[in-house]
Scaffold this motif. Structure first.
Motif, PDB file in Angstrom:
ATOM      1  N   ARG A 106      -8.110   5.083  -2.274  1.00 47.22           N
ATOM      2  CA  ARG A 106      -7.415   4.086  -2.393  1.00 47.22           C
ATOM      3  C   ARG A 106      -7.465   3.079  -1.224  1.00 47.22           C
ATOM      4  O   ARG A 106      -7.030   1.919  -1.371  1.00 47.22           O
ATOM      5  N   THR A 107      -8.263   3.405  -0.199  1.00 42.73           N
ATOM      6  CA  THR A 107      -8.504   2.710   0.825  1.00 42.73           C
ATOM      7  C   THR A 107      -9.795   2.325   1.338  1.00 42.73           C
ATOM      8  O   THR A 107     -10.370   1.755   2.239  1.00 42.73           O
TER       9      THR A 107
ATOM     10  N   ASN B 273      -5.177   8.418   1.726  1.00 43.92           N
ATOM     11  CA  ASN B 273      -5.992   8.547   0.169  1.00 43.92           C
ATOM     12  C   ASN B 273      -7.384   7.839   0.565  1.00 43.92           C
ATOM     13  O   ASN B 273      -7.120   6.539   0.129  1.00 43.92           O
TER      14      ASN B 273
ATOM     15  N   THR C 243      -3.732   0.313  -4.816  1.00 49.36           N
ATOM     16  CA  THR C 243      -5.084   0.470  -4.197  1.00 49.36           C
ATOM     17  C   THR C 243      -5.529  -0.737  -3.295  1.00 49.36           C
ATOM     18  O   THR C 243      -5.156  -1.962  -3.704  1.00 49.36           O
TER      19      THR C 243
ATOM     20  N   VAL D 217      -1.894   5.150   3.990  1.00 46.68           N
ATOM     21  CA  VAL D 217      -2.114   5.503   2.712  1.00 46.68           C
ATOM     22  C   VAL D 217      -2.611   7.109   2.414  1.00 46.68           C
ATOM     23  O   VAL D 217      -2.162   7.797   1.500  1.00 46.68           O
TER      24      VAL D 217
ATOM     25  N   LEU E 211       0.838  -1.355   0.033  1.00 45.57           N
ATOM     26  CA  LEU E 211      -0.055   0.126  -0.020  1.00 45.57           C
ATOM     27  C   LEU E 211       0.956   1.303   0.115  1.00 45.57           C
ATOM     28  O   LEU E 211       0.514   2.313  -0.792  1.00 45.57           O
ATOM     29  N   TYR E 212       2.004   1.150   0.809  1.00 45.22           N
ATOM     30  CA  TYR E 212       2.817   2.377   0.928  1.00 45.22           C
ATOM     31  C   TYR E 212       3.404   2.786  -0.687  1.00 45.22           C
ATOM     32  O   TYR E 212       3.742   3.948  -0.866  1.00 45.22           O
TER      33      TYR E 212
ATOM     34  N   HIS F  97      -6.129  -7.053   0.848  1.00 46.88           N
ATOM     35  CA  HIS F  97      -5.486  -6.135   1.682  1.00 46.88           C
ATOM     36  C   HIS F  97      -6.012  -6.057   3.145  1.00 46.88           C
ATOM     37  O   HIS F  97      -5.593  -6.247   4.159  1.00 46.88           O
TER      38      HIS F  97
END
Length: 179
Positions: free
Chosen positions: A145-146, A142, A62, A140, A57-58, A67
């Protein structure tokens, strides 16, 4: 299937391989220290999964349900890992090594109390898993993206509530022994 999903599968397989090898070392090879060392590796497997998920993720991935599942897996594995090993140990001793007593099943209020303890462990696993998910969300920074992580937090909260209702039901309608 993405890389993190494969890592979850690999970690689950590694978890059981390490446990079985630990039992083989302990009971069949009579190597207590080696058996203990192998069984002590199970938390390392969780740590590896957490690091891999966080790095993925870093680096810009996405978040997917895989995850999110890694956070759930880590919480459940940390909290239930010892009792899973004890459960498997009891069965390995009885069915494979032919030592010890047959694993007992409980019924009635004894089962309800056992299920309540499991629910309390579920709450702890939830807290750890949700902490991991919030940590990943924080890394993240964002929301787009999470979204899968946030969604998992919501459905796991519902599952925890349903599990509480099941726990209460066992006190109202205790599980009966087969006749």
């Amino acid at each position: 299937m993405n890389f993190v999903a494969w890592m979850i599968v690999a970690c689950e397989v590694a978890f059981w391989v390490v446990i079985i090898l630990g039992f083989i070392a302990r009971y069949l090879l009579r190597k207590e220290r080696l058996g203990f060392l192998l069984l002590a590796l199970t938390p390392i497997i969780d740590l590896i999964l957490l690091i891999i998920t966080g790095l993925d993720l870093y680096r810009g991935a996405t978040a997917t349900s895989a995850h999110a599942l890694s956070g759930v897996y880590i919480g459940v594995s940390i909290v239930f890992g010892k009792s899973i090993i004890a459960w498997a140990d009891e069965r390995f001793r009885y069915y494979i090594v032919k030592q010890g007593d047959k694993p007992l099943k409980c019924y009635g209020y004894k089962y309800a109390r056992h299920y309540l303890k499991s629910w309390l462990k579920h709450v702890l696993a939830y807290a750890i898993g949700i902490g991991c998910l919030f940590g990943l969300i924080y890394i993240v920074q964002n929301p787009a993206r999470t979204e899968a992580l946030t969604s998992t937090i919501h459905w796991w909260s519902r599952i925890l509530g349903i599990d509480l209702l099941i726990t209460i039901a066992y006190f109202i309608w205790p599980k009966k022994a087969p006749v």
